[in-house]
Design an enzyme around this catalytic site. Sequence first.
Site, PDB file in Angstrom:
ATOM      1  N   LYS A   1     -47.281 -29.915  27.863  1.00 50.24           N
ATOM      2  CA  LYS A   1     -48.572 -30.775  27.493  1.00 50.24           C
ATOM      3  C   LYS A   1     -49.115 -32.396  26.744  1.00 50.24           C
ATOM      4  CE  LYS A   1     -49.564 -25.577  27.716  1.00 50.24           C
ATOM      5  NZ  LYS A   1     -49.838 -24.927  28.337  1.00 50.24           N
TER       6      LYS A   1
ATOM      7  N   LYS B   1     -38.122 -32.792  29.490  1.00 47.37           N
ATOM      8  CA  LYS B   1     -39.101 -31.219  30.075  1.00 47.37           C
ATOM      9  C   LYS B   1     -40.868 -31.504  30.167  1.00 47.37           C
ATOM     10  CE  LYS B   1     -40.548 -28.705  26.672  1.00 47.37           C
ATOM     11  NZ  LYS B   1     -40.464 -27.456  25.490  1.00 47.37           N
TER      12      LYS B   1
ATOM     13  N   LYS C   1     -41.073 -30.309  16.655  1.00 46.06           N
ATOM     14  CA  LYS C   1     -42.403 -30.239  16.251  1.00 46.06           C
ATOM     15  C   LYS C   1     -42.359 -30.875  14.705  1.00 46.06           C
ATOM     16  CE  LYS C   1     -44.418 -27.984  19.894  1.00 46.06           C
ATOM     17  NZ  LYS C   1     -45.515 -26.695  20.381  1.00 46.06           N
TER      18      LYS C   1
HETATM   19  P1  TYM Z   1     -46.822 -22.628  26.349  1.00 46.41           P
HETATM   20  O1  TYM Z   1     -47.350 -22.067  26.233  1.00 46.41           O
HETATM   21  O2  TYM Z   1     -45.852 -23.708  25.989  1.00 46.41           O
HETATM   22  O3  TYM Z   1     -45.454 -22.698  28.050  1.00 46.41           O
HETATM   23  C1  TYM Z   1     -46.503 -21.076  28.819  1.00 46.41           C
HETATM   24  C2  TYM Z   1     -44.838 -20.936  29.842  1.00 46.41           C
HETATM   25  O4  TYM Z   1     -44.107 -22.042  30.252  1.00 46.41           O
HETATM   26  C3  TYM Z   1     -43.079 -22.442  30.038  1.00 46.41           C
HETATM   27  N1  TYM Z   1     -43.165 -23.549  30.097  1.00 46.41           N
HETATM   28  C4  TYM Z   1     -42.366 -24.571  31.188  1.00 46.41           C
HETATM   29  N2  TYM Z   1     -41.194 -23.556  32.491  1.00 46.41           N
HETATM   30  C5  TYM Z   1     -40.852 -24.226  33.087  1.00 46.41           C
HETATM   31  N3  TYM Z   1     -40.478 -25.706  32.849  1.00 46.41           N
HETATM   32  C6  TYM Z   1     -41.671 -26.776  32.072  1.00 46.41           C
HETATM   33  N4  TYM Z   1     -41.466 -27.889  31.723  1.00 46.41           N
HETATM   34  C7  TYM Z   1     -41.727 -25.655  31.323  1.00 46.41           C
HETATM   35  N5  TYM Z   1     -43.208 -26.053  29.853  1.00 46.41           N
HETATM   36  C8  TYM Z   1     -43.616 -24.883  29.512  1.00 46.41           C
HETATM   37  C9  TYM Z   1     -42.895 -21.840  29.202  1.00 46.41           C
HETATM   38  O5  TYM Z   1     -41.464 -21.468  28.688  1.00 46.41           O
HETATM   39  C10 TYM Z   1     -43.922 -20.293  28.532  1.00 46.41           C
HETATM   40  O6  TYM Z   1     -43.143 -19.405  29.298  1.00 46.41           O
HETATM   41  N6  TYM Z   1     -44.797 -19.628  22.894  1.00 46.41           N
HETATM   42  C11 TYM Z   1     -45.543 -20.061  23.733  1.00 46.41           C
HETATM   43  C12 TYM Z   1     -46.722 -19.059  23.854  1.00 46.41           C
HETATM   44  C13 TYM Z   1     -46.560 -17.437  23.610  1.00 46.41           C
HETATM   45  C14 TYM Z   1     -45.440 -16.796  24.330  1.00 46.41           C
HETATM   46  C15 TYM Z   1     -46.137 -15.101  23.457  1.00 46.41           C
HETATM   47  C16 TYM Z   1     -44.407 -17.019  25.033  1.00 46.41           C
HETATM   48  C17 TYM Z   1     -46.635 -17.369  22.570  1.00 46.41           C
HETATM   49  N7  TYM Z   1     -47.140 -15.370  22.357  1.00 46.41           N
HETATM   50  C18 TYM Z   1     -45.086 -13.962  23.882  1.00 46.41           C
HETATM   51  C19 TYM Z   1     -44.397 -14.823  25.718  1.00 46.41           C
HETATM   52  C20 TYM Z   1     -44.282 -13.892  25.079  1.00 46.41           C
HETATM   53  C21 TYM Z   1     -45.885 -21.587  23.860  1.00 46.41           C
HETATM   54  O7  TYM Z   1     -45.702 -22.215  23.697  1.00 46.41           O
HETATM   55  O8  TYM Z   1     -45.668 -21.265  25.616  1.00 46.41           O
END
Ligand code: TYM
Length: 327
Positions: A195, A192, A111
Amino acid sequence: MSRVLSGLQPSGDLHLGNYLGAIRNWVADQGAHDAFYCIVDLHALTLDIDPAELRTRTHETALDLLAAGLDPARCTLFVQSHVPEHAQMTWLLECIATMGELRRMTQFKEKSAGNDSVRVGLFTYPVLMSADILLYDAERVPVGDDQRQHLELARELAIRFNHRFGPTLVVPEASIPSVGARVMDLQHPERKMSKSVNSPLGTILILDDPADIIRKVKKAVTDTDGEVRYDREAKPGLSNLVELLAVSTGRTPADVAGAYERYGDLKNDVGEALVELLRPLRERRAELAADPGEVADLLAVGADKARSTASATYQRAARAIGLLSPA
Ligand code: TYM
């Protein structure tokens, strides 16, 4: 009951990767576990996002999660910024994390690449995420594969904290599904589904209408050797479709691949399976949108429940680290 926590950014329409990699498993875990699910609006501040839009998206993400099957009677659903201990705990953890370990985070590297005014918040993002997890004494954290390294950091910080200040924090485990943990972009199967990348044809949104889902699957990039085989290295596009069908129908990728000879037949079935998988969600989402006040009330109840757990852990950590308790 074991404690589960996970989080998701309110950064726009949720996509199939979010659903299959994370949300579906959150729904399955509620009831059987003491589950906390957090809409991480503080994390979203690391992106350029308009204030009014952030508020709208936070509200809509709550609607999406409820539509996907989260049930506030069986889990605690809350907004991160409603629990101020997340920011407080982040500071304690920033004082034990190192620049070197944060610099190694691949999401930070991706990023920040090519940007010469990188925000401090983007750099310390994984520490805030560690705070989210450690504040709730979470034993298990259901996430997609892209969060694996962040989870390692949360574990490492908990271990370091306990080693230095005595047993205080629970060391969490990542829970990553064997199929669906890495849903790939349908147009660029080497990356992957995400968004933050603008790939409308490669991204299936959970609220896409059936005709769009079918069109996107039909146009998905595959390869020219014509053999249906599950091989993520050699055949990333086709294998992604095989996984999508496997995970939506509860079969293994090998079983799915063995059942098809032609790409077109596989694509037809993938499209139909995804339409059926997402149908209840789309229908429920429309009902929920009719009563926005109800969602605000649910989030207020969630914040109260979350705060009582988070503040107990924060106070324990603050005492252990040597902060004088207020009289
Ligand atoms: P975020 O908001 O990008 O994504 C939310 C969840 O979706 C999963 N994910 C995917 N799984 C499979 N294939 C994909 N292409 C894909 N894109 C997204 C992510 O692995 C995630 O589980 N940093 C985290 C949010 C967060 C968090 C936390 C997660 C903040 N605090 C504490 C767990 C525990 C994030 O940006 O996820």
